[in-house]
Design a protein around this motif. Structure first.
Motif, mmCIF file in Angstrom:
data_model
loop_
_atom_site.group_PDB
_atom_site.id
_atom_site.type_symbol
_atom_site.label_atom_id
_atom_site.label_comp_id
_atom_site.label_asym_id
_atom_site.label_seq_id
_atom_site.Cartn_x
_atom_site.Cartn_y
_atom_site.Cartn_z
ATOM 1 N N GLU A 11 -7.439 -6.923 10.849
ATOM 2 C CA GLU A 11 -6.834 -7.450 9.627
ATOM 3 C C GLU A 11 -7.497 -6.906 8.369
ATOM 4 N N ALA A 12 -8.671 -6.253 8.543
ATOM 5 C CA ALA A 12 -9.329 -5.627 7.391
ATOM 6 C C ALA A 12 -8.823 -4.204 7.250
ATOM 7 N N THR A 13 -8.542 -3.815 6.041
ATOM 8 C CA THR A 13 -8.111 -2.437 5.799
ATOM 9 C C THR A 13 -9.051 -1.799 4.788
ATOM 10 N N SER A 14 -8.952 -0.478 4.709
ATOM 11 C CA SER A 14 -9.758 0.205 3.701
ATOM 12 C C SER A 14 -8.919 1.258 3.026
ATOM 13 N N GLY A 15 -9.272 1.559 1.804
ATOM 14 C CA GLY A 15 -8.557 2.567 1.034
ATOM 15 C C GLY A 15 -8.990 2.483 -0.412
ATOM 16 N N GLY A 16 -8.874 3.595 -1.091
ATOM 17 C CA GLY A 16 -9.261 3.624 -2.508
ATOM 18 C C GLY A 16 -10.721 3.298 -2.717
ATOM 19 N N GLY A 17 -11.526 3.579 -1.724
ATOM 20 C CA GLY A 17 -12.967 3.385 -1.881
ATOM 21 C C GLY A 17 -13.402 1.944 -1.684
ATOM 22 N N SER A 18 -12.519 1.090 -1.169
ATOM 23 C CA SER A 18 -12.934 -0.297 -0.958
ATOM 24 C C SER A 18 -12.311 -0.864 0.316
ATOM 25 N N ILE A 19 -12.736 -2.075 0.659
ATOM 26 C CA ILE A 19 -12.253 -2.775 1.853
ATOM 27 C C ILE A 19 -11.360 -3.913 1.380
ATOM 28 N N GLN A 20 -10.233 -4.052 2.037
ATOM 29 C CA GLN A 20 -9.336 -5.149 1.672
ATOM 30 C C GLN A 20 -9.359 -6.198 2.778
ATOM 31 N N VAL A 21 -9.768 -7.393 2.380
ATOM 32 C CA VAL A 21 -9.824 -8.507 3.328
ATOM 33 C C VAL A 21 -9.180 -9.726 2.665
ATOM 34 N N ALA A 22 -8.185 -10.247 3.306
ATOM 35 C CA ALA A 22 -7.533 -11.467 2.839
ATOM 36 C C ALA A 22 -7.221 -11.396 1.351
ATOM 37 N N GLY A 23 -6.627 -10.262 0.974
ATOM 38 C CA GLY A 23 -6.191 -10.129 -0.415
ATOM 39 C C GLY A 23 -7.299 -9.760 -1.381
ATOM 40 N N ALA A 24 -8.525 -9.757 -0.922
ATOM 41 C CA ALA A 24 -9.631 -9.413 -1.819
ATOM 42 C C ALA A 24 -10.018 -7.956 -1.631
ATOM 43 N N ASP A 25 -10.428 -7.344 -2.701
ATOM 44 C CA ASP A 25 -10.859 -5.947 -2.691
ATOM 45 C C ASP A 25 -12.386 -5.934 -2.749
ATOM 46 N N LEU A 26 -13.021 -5.499 -1.660
ATOM 47 C CA LEU A 26 -14.480 -5.575 -1.618
ATOM 48 C C LEU A 26 -15.101 -4.190 -1.676
ATOM 49 N N ALA A 27 -16.140 -4.090 -2.485
ATOM 50 C CA ALA A 27 -16.887 -2.824 -2.509
ATOM 51 C C ALA A 27 -17.693 -2.720 -1.217
ATOM 52 N N PRO A 28 -17.818 -1.506 -0.652
ATOM 53 C CA PRO A 28 -18.573 -1.362 0.594
ATOM 54 C C PRO A 28 -19.971 -1.959 0.505
ATOM 55 N N ALA A 29 -20.620 -1.776 -0.633
ATOM 56 C CA ALA A 29 -21.987 -2.290 -0.772
ATOM 57 C C ALA A 29 -21.988 -3.816 -0.648
ATOM 58 N N ALA A 30 -20.971 -4.426 -1.224
ATOM 59 C CA ALA A 30 -20.885 -5.892 -1.151
ATOM 60 C C ALA A 30 -20.682 -6.341 0.288
ATOM 61 N N VAL A 31 -19.910 -5.555 1.023
ATOM 62 C CA VAL A 31 -19.675 -5.876 2.443
ATOM 63 C C VAL A 31 -20.999 -5.845 3.207
ATOM 64 N N ILE A 32 -21.800 -4.828 2.939
ATOM 65 C CA ILE A 32 -23.092 -4.695 3.636
ATOM 66 C C ILE A 32 -23.990 -5.880 3.284
ATOM 67 N N ARG A 33 -24.087 -6.196 2.002
ATOM 68 C CA ARG A 33 -24.988 -7.289 1.575
ATOM 69 C C ARG A 33 -24.527 -8.623 2.141
ATOM 70 N N GLU A 34 -23.232 -8.809 2.132
ATOM 71 C CA GLU A 34 -22.664 -10.062 2.647
ATOM 72 C C GLU A 34 -22.974 -10.203 4.142
ATOM 73 N N TRP A 35 -22.815 -9.116 4.864
ATOM 74 C CA TRP A 35 -22.979 -9.148 6.322
ATOM 75 C C TRP A 35 -24.443 -9.435 6.696
ATOM 76 N N PHE A 36 -25.378 -8.781 5.935
ATOM 77 C CA PHE A 36 -26.798 -9.001 6.230
ATOM 78 C C PHE A 36 -27.305 -10.295 5.600
ATOM 79 N N GLY A 37 -26.532 -10.832 4.676
ATOM 80 C CA GLY A 37 -26.964 -12.058 4.022
ATOM 81 C C GLY A 37 -28.142 -11.838 3.103
ATOM 82 N N ALA A 38 -28.275 -10.644 2.602
ATOM 83 C CA ALA A 38 -29.393 -10.317 1.709
ATOM 84 C C ALA A 38 -29.053 -9.034 0.978
ATOM 85 N N ASP A 39 -29.789 -8.738 -0.056
ATOM 86 C CA ASP A 39 -29.617 -7.452 -0.738
ATOM 87 C C ASP A 39 -30.393 -6.407 0.075
ATOM 88 N N ALA A 40 -29.900 -6.147 1.268
ATOM 89 C CA ALA A 40 -30.643 -5.300 2.221
ATOM 90 C C ALA A 40 -29.690 -4.822 3.300
#
Lengths: 172, 788, 263
Positions: B563-592
């Protein structure tokens, strides 16, 4: 042949195999004991850690090892280190002022006047010497002056562009 | 007048310069020659002073007692190490065993505390020899009963890319054949048969950083820093020699000071490693230019081409014989020969073909890869043959080629990738540029000639490549690849691919140096493959990275990965446009943390068909010949870089001009000259390479971007293409200028003077008409050895 | 080039001490542009070099208008010769030739004395100086002597200096009218060098580079047969630059152009 007469003054001077030398290197004073057999390139690279000066042909044909000695370009591969005594030496490491590249370095980067980069320090030093003597060289003068520097990668044309560019940026 | 070279790239501030520019203009770039290790010792190499001899005894007692000496190593001191290397034919001893096979061959290594002490002691190693017949030319070696190698080295386990050591023992190092149809019948029925023979010189690549290696052996592991173009190939040989797992051998390759193929495969690394093993110290081995000329050169060649034509000038058959002078050891020459066989007949429709190639061992410096890889050797005779045929048939040489060139998609060799280029368009571009600036008027004492030449090479090597891209918590990316940076600008171009794929600025992409401890597998850096093959691996790694990012985003959002798509340099999840860096930080739960993508290329998908691409060479030259001195000036050089898509146009043009300039060197100057057993010009005073003032008076560099390559964005490789046809084009142009077809390169002033004299004698005898004053592409009568 | 062999250095600013130090094993040294590569290639192996650069007298250029000559110290670099106003004014051909020796680095360090004393046949300066009928001052602990450069350079890599002698200076008469120097240089070093002085009634010709040492001849103007004989009689060697007949042909053609077809 006549018997050698004793010369005026004293007798033969003794031959030393190492000599203490002092010189200025990129603005700082260096004093070191240099074996006579040591070349300036070996002193700079192996003993003083300035590996930007490259050695290639070893017989002052290619120009990769060019440094400036009292402002004049010299092949450090064929220059005895002891001959640096009392001189002012500039190597490629001595060109940039802090974070500011020397205009010649900047021009070589901007014009993509390098590929493998092994000849680049030598070309840069020769160009610095050229522009010091002739701030607005025409293309023929550039070719003539740099004919003693070899580059195996670029085919030379981008280097010519870089030299002209550097001259335009620095000429008074 | 000296015009401004058109190819000189005009600096464009909008484009970032090469990413190695700062390093290289400040002298900070680190090369193997700059590498040092704590407690490092230095080896001096004792080299053979004769070409072919049995080693009776080596006396190193005095050297061992010399000041600073740690050890002297000969073949007898190698214990249970593998004694020889060679990735195709394992014929190359680390140090000569029992006999030496060429002047300059390493016989012993003296390891001492300083280079001076090592060199001094090396003079105190005495070697007793018993001379054998020295065979310094291929013809001599083929004719002699004396064997340079007494064994064949054939074994079940060896073989490389389908090339295997031959089983018989004679002075042939390798044989290769290719053909189809009935050549003899077609030649017999031909309207005209034109024969050309040409000799290609022994060439030294002169990479300005000469071969060097630093090795540190420790129990259970080996670390080598060297000038190797192909670190993974070197690792494999070292692992075998030292009976170590691949993982225990680390080959690190910083910037390389010029490669051009001459640093392919294994050179000094086994010697440095063996010296380290023997002494327990890190050991450096350096070569000067003479030592480098005694390490590797390119294959010399004698090539004979016979081509049959019908009355319309269409090729009916080609019969080609290639004899390589391969030197004392096979190195990569069997593969170079195989490629030469594939490349020598040109990108033409050849209904009947017979190519026979023999690589011959001689008592000279071993030959191996060099830019062009067999193509320039074959093209010299093959393309000059087309010019001679044009004269015979009274057809313009460009038109004769047009009538025979393969169409896009055409079959060069059955079973291989179809031709991914429009050669007629390339050739037309060359001819148009050449004509546009054709020298006019008559200058007394100067003769002019023009010629074009075309080649197509099965390039790209084996499509095996892996790449790793690591996106960090701020969205920047580190690219890891074992592709080596030797000036071609691969780090710049590959970073550009990452930037495009990941939607980040090129400045946010870091590219590491190749180091087999960290960087993933790469087949080789050669055959102009990096942008195409490595580029595909990098692109695949980026696609994998996007997949990982989508999965991470989906997991964080608690949705199905699909259900996640990507394009235009970002990830689209549930109508939201996420920057890849934000995806990484969110997944690790830290700025890391970071996300890692892996890309693999093997013989599937875009690269299932070999070669990965055909590398095109299409060039034209106009030369001026001084009638008095025989000096040749290149008035105009035209290159067409048929690269599909230029990711970095300036870098492609730089490759083309650099390659063409090396071709000019071979055409006009470069030749290793043997007199008796000895190389007579082992230095840059007497081995002359192109200089600044040799630069063509006019340079036209055309890029053909038709998106027809299998690489990223339709790209194909460059780097060799512009060299391959240059020696042939120059030879033909000089031939037109002087009125006699050259039969050997380089065309030094003295050789051209001899051609002029021979032409004058012929004219005086009334045997031939003089060539047209301007030479040019118009047909003119030029005397050739076989133009009866 | 490999590393240099073990080497000693003698250095003094006093000519007397320098002279007392020079012998077969202690060789004169200035720019090192010939000697250092030769040592690196194993062609020369002296025990020590005796540095001449600190002797002031060897570094002077003096124009003597009364005598109509320029005296050039042996340790003067090619670059200084090329740039010196007096040399450029009175010896323009020599200045130009010095300005084209080797490359800019060689010109900055290499000296006229080193060039002559190494006696590399493929050299421009010896040819030009012999054409100019220059003389050289040679000294040793035993005294001084003056000899023509023509007598100093006597063969390939061979001079008439004794092991204890050094070249102190070269005195060059002002350039005569009608002088020119041309060279064929397709390689690092010249293949052929030709200096000519054309006067109303004379052709003075000096040929270098292709021969072991420069050869000078004087012919009556217009003596084409003599020119043929001269070119044919030269002992020209073959090398990587080409066979003797090539060099001879270029020489003959060049002489035809500058002498016989001159306006």
């Amino acid at each position: 042949m006549t018997e050698p007469r004793p010369p005026e003054g004293e007798g033969p001077a003794p031959a030393a195999t190492s000599v203490v030398i002092a010189f200025r290197l990129n603005g700082r004073r260096v004093e070191t004991l240099a074996p006579v057999r040591l070349t300036a390139a070996e002193l700079l690279r192996d003993q003083l850690g300035l590996t930007g000066t490259k050695v290639s042909c070893g017989i002052q044909v290619c120009g990769a090892c060019t440094v400036l000695v009292d402002g004049a370009p010299a092949s450090s591969c064929c220059l005895l280190a002891v001959d640096l005594d009392g001189t002012e030496v500039v190597t490629v490491e001595g060109l940039a002022q802090g974070r500011e590249l020397h205009p010649v370095q900047e021009a070589f980067a901007a014009a993509n006047a390098l590929q493998c980069g092994y000849c680049t320090p030598g070309f840069v030093m020769m160009t610095v010497a050229l522009l010091a003597a002739d701030p607005r060289p025409d293309r023929a003068a550039v070719r003539e002056w740099l004919d003693g520097n070899l580059c195996r990668c670029t085919g030379y044309a981008p280097i010519e562009t870089a030299v002209i560019l550097a001259a335009e940026r620095t000429a008074p | 007048m000296t015009g401004q070279p058109e190819a000189a790239p005009v600096p464009d501030p909008a484009r970032p310069p090469r990413r190695d520019a700062w390093d290289k203009v400040t002298g900070r770039a680190r090369y193997a020659s700059d590498a040092a290790m704590a407690n490092m010792a230095h080896a001096a190499v004792v080299r053979a002073d004769r070409a072919h001899a049995c080693i009776v005894a080596i006396n190193a007692d005095e050297a061992r007692r010399a000041p600073g000496v740690i050890g002297v190593i000969t073949a007898d001191d190698l214990g249970d190490l593998g004694r020889r290397f060679g990735h195709i034919v394992c014929d190359h001893p680390i140090l000569a065993e029992d006999k030496v096979r060429y002047y300059g061959e390493p016989v012993a290594a003296v390891v001492a505390e300083t280079p001076h002490e090592a060199a001094d002691a090396a003079e105190r190693v005495w070697v007793d020899y018993e001379d054998l017949e020295a065979l310094t030319t291929a013809a001599d070696a083929l004719a002699s009963e004396t064997l340079i190698h007494e064994e064949s080295y054939a074994g079940p386990e060896r073989g490389f890319l389908g090339v295997k050591p031959k089983a018989d023992t004679d002075n042939a190092a390798h044989r290769a054949e290719l053909g189809w149809g009935d050549v003899d019948a077609a030649l017999a029925a031909a309207e005209a048969v034109v024969e050309t023979s040409a000799a290609f010189p022994l060439v030294y690549g002169y990479a300005m950083e000469t071969y060097n290696a630093l090795a540190d052996w420790q129990p259970g592991g080996l670390h080598v820093v060297s000038t190797a173009q192909h670190p993974l190939m070197v690792r494999k040989e070292l692992a075998r020699i030292f009976s170590l797992p691949l993982a225990a051998v680390r080959v690190e390759v910083p910037y390389i000071g010029g490669g051009y193929g001459s640093k392919s495969y294994t050179k000094l690394e086994p010697l440095a490693a063996a010296a380290s093993w023997a002494t327990g110290r890190p050991v450096r081995v350096d070569t000067d230019v003479e030592g480098a000329m005694h390490t590797t050169r390119a294959d010399g060649a004698h090539v004979t081409v016979r081509t049959g034509f019908d009355s319309e000038g269409r090729i009916t058959a080609r019969a080609i014989d290639i004899v390589f002078d391969t030197g004392a050891y096979a190195d990569n020459s069997p593969l170079v020969l195989t490629k030469s066989v594939n490349r020598c007949f040109g990108p033409y429709r050849v209904p009947n073909l017979r190519v026979r190639g023999t690589a011959v061992y001689t008592n000279t410096t071993p030959a191996s890869s060099y830019r062009g890889f067999g193509a320039p050797q074959g093209a010299l005779a093959g393309e000059m043959n087309m010019d001679m045929a044009a004269d015979r048939l009274g057809i313009d040489p460009t038109e004769l080629r047009r009538r025979n060139l393969l169409e896009p998609g055409g079959t060069v060799i059955s079973g291989k990738r179809g031709l991914d280029a429009d050669l007629t368009a390339d050739l037309d571009a060359v001819a148009a540029e050449l004509d546009r600036h054709a020298g006019r008027g008559h200058e007394p004492g100067v003769r002019r000639g023009r010629a074009v030449a075309v080649t197509a090479s099965d390039a790209g090597a084996s499509p095996i490549s892996t790449a790793q891209v690591r996106m960090h918590a701020d969205g920047s990316v580190t690219l890891l690849t074992s592709s080596t940076e030797m000036g071609q600008g691969s780090r710049t171009a590959l970073a550009q691919i990452v930037a495009r794929q990941m939607g980040v600025a090129a400045a946010a992409v870091a590219v590491g140096q190749s180091d087999t401890l960290y960087t993933p597998f790469e087949w080789t850096t050669g055959a102009s493959r990096t942008t195409t093959v490595v580029g595909l691996a990098v692109k695949a790694a980026c696609e994998d990275l996007w997949r990982k990012l989508r999965a991470m985003a989906a997991e964080s959002a608690g949705i199905d990965p699909d259900e996640a798509t990507s394009g235009g340099g970002s990830i689209q999840v549930a109508g939201a446009d996420l920057a890849p860096a934000a995806v990484i930080r969110e997944w690790f739960g830290a700025d890391a943390g970071e996300a890692v993508g892996i890309g693999v290329v093997r013989g599937h998908g875009e690269t299932a068909l070999l070669p990965p691409f055909w590398e095109i060479g299409a060039v034209g030259v106009e030369v001026a010949v001084d009638e008095t001195t025989g000096e040749v000036t290149v008035e105009h050089l035209v290159t067409v870089g048929d690269v599909g898509h230029a990711i970095e146009p300036d870098l492609v043009k730089g490759q083309d001009l650099g390659a063409a300039t090396q071709g000019l060197g071979i055409a006009l100057w470069e030749e290793m000259v043997y007199e008796g057993e000895q190389l007579t010009n082992p230095n840059l005073i007497e081995y002359r390479v192109p200089r600044f003032t040799d630069m063509p008076r006019r340079i036209t560099s055309v890029l053909a971007e038709r998106g027809d390559g299998a690489g990223p964005y339709g790209a194909k490789g460059a780097g060799e293409g512009a060299l391959n046809p240059v020696p042939a084009a120059v030879a033909a142009a000089v031939g037109r200028a002087v009125g006699v077809w050259p039969t050997e390169l380089p065309l030094t002033p003295a050789r051209v003077w001899a051609l002029l004299r021979s032409a004058a004698e012929t004219e005086a005898a009334g045997l031939a008409k003089p060539p047209t004053a301007a030479g040019g592409a118009a047909p003119s009568t030029v005397r050739g050895p076989a133009a009866e | 080039m490999g590393v240099l062999p073990e080497l000693g250095l003698v250095r003094s600013d006093d000519l007397g001490r320098v002279l007392a130090s020079v012998d077969a094993e202690h060789v004169p040294y200035a720019g090192g542009t010939e000697l250092v590569p030769a040592m690196g290639l194993g062609l020369r192996r002296p025990a020590a070099v005796v540095d001449l650069k600190r002797v002031e007298a060897l570094g002077r250029i003096a124009v003597d208008a009364d005598a109509g000559a320029v005296e050039i110290g042996a340790a003067v670099t090619h670059r200084r010769i090329a740039e010196h106003p007096g040399v450029r004014r009175h010896l323009p051909v020599l200045a130009r030739a010095a300005g084209r020796v080797g490359n800019a680095r060689v010109r900055s360090t290499g000296t006229i004395g080193g060039n002559l004393c190494f006696a590399e046949p493929r050299s421009d300066l010896a040819c030009v100086l012999i054409a100019l009928q220059a003389t050289s001052e040679v000294r040793s602990g035993r005294g001084a002597r003056t000899l023509a450069v023509d007598e100093l350079v006597i063969g390939a890599f061979e001079t008439s200096l004794s092991a204890d002698e050094i070249l102190v200076s070269v005195t060059v008469p002002f350039e005569p009218a009608g002088m020119s120097y041309w060279k064929l240089q397709s390689y690092e070093r010249p293949t052929l060098g030709v200096a000519v002085v054309v006067t109303e009634d004379r052709w003075e010709i000096t040929v270098g580079a292709a021969v072991e040492r420069p050869v000078r001849t004087v012919l009556a103007a217009g003596d084409s047969a003599g020119l043929d004989d001269f070119a044919a009689g030269l002992d020209i060697g073959a090398d990587l630059c080409g066979p003797a007949e090539y060099k001879r042909s270029v020489l003959r053609e060049h002489l035809r152009t500058v002498l016989e077809t001159a306006p």
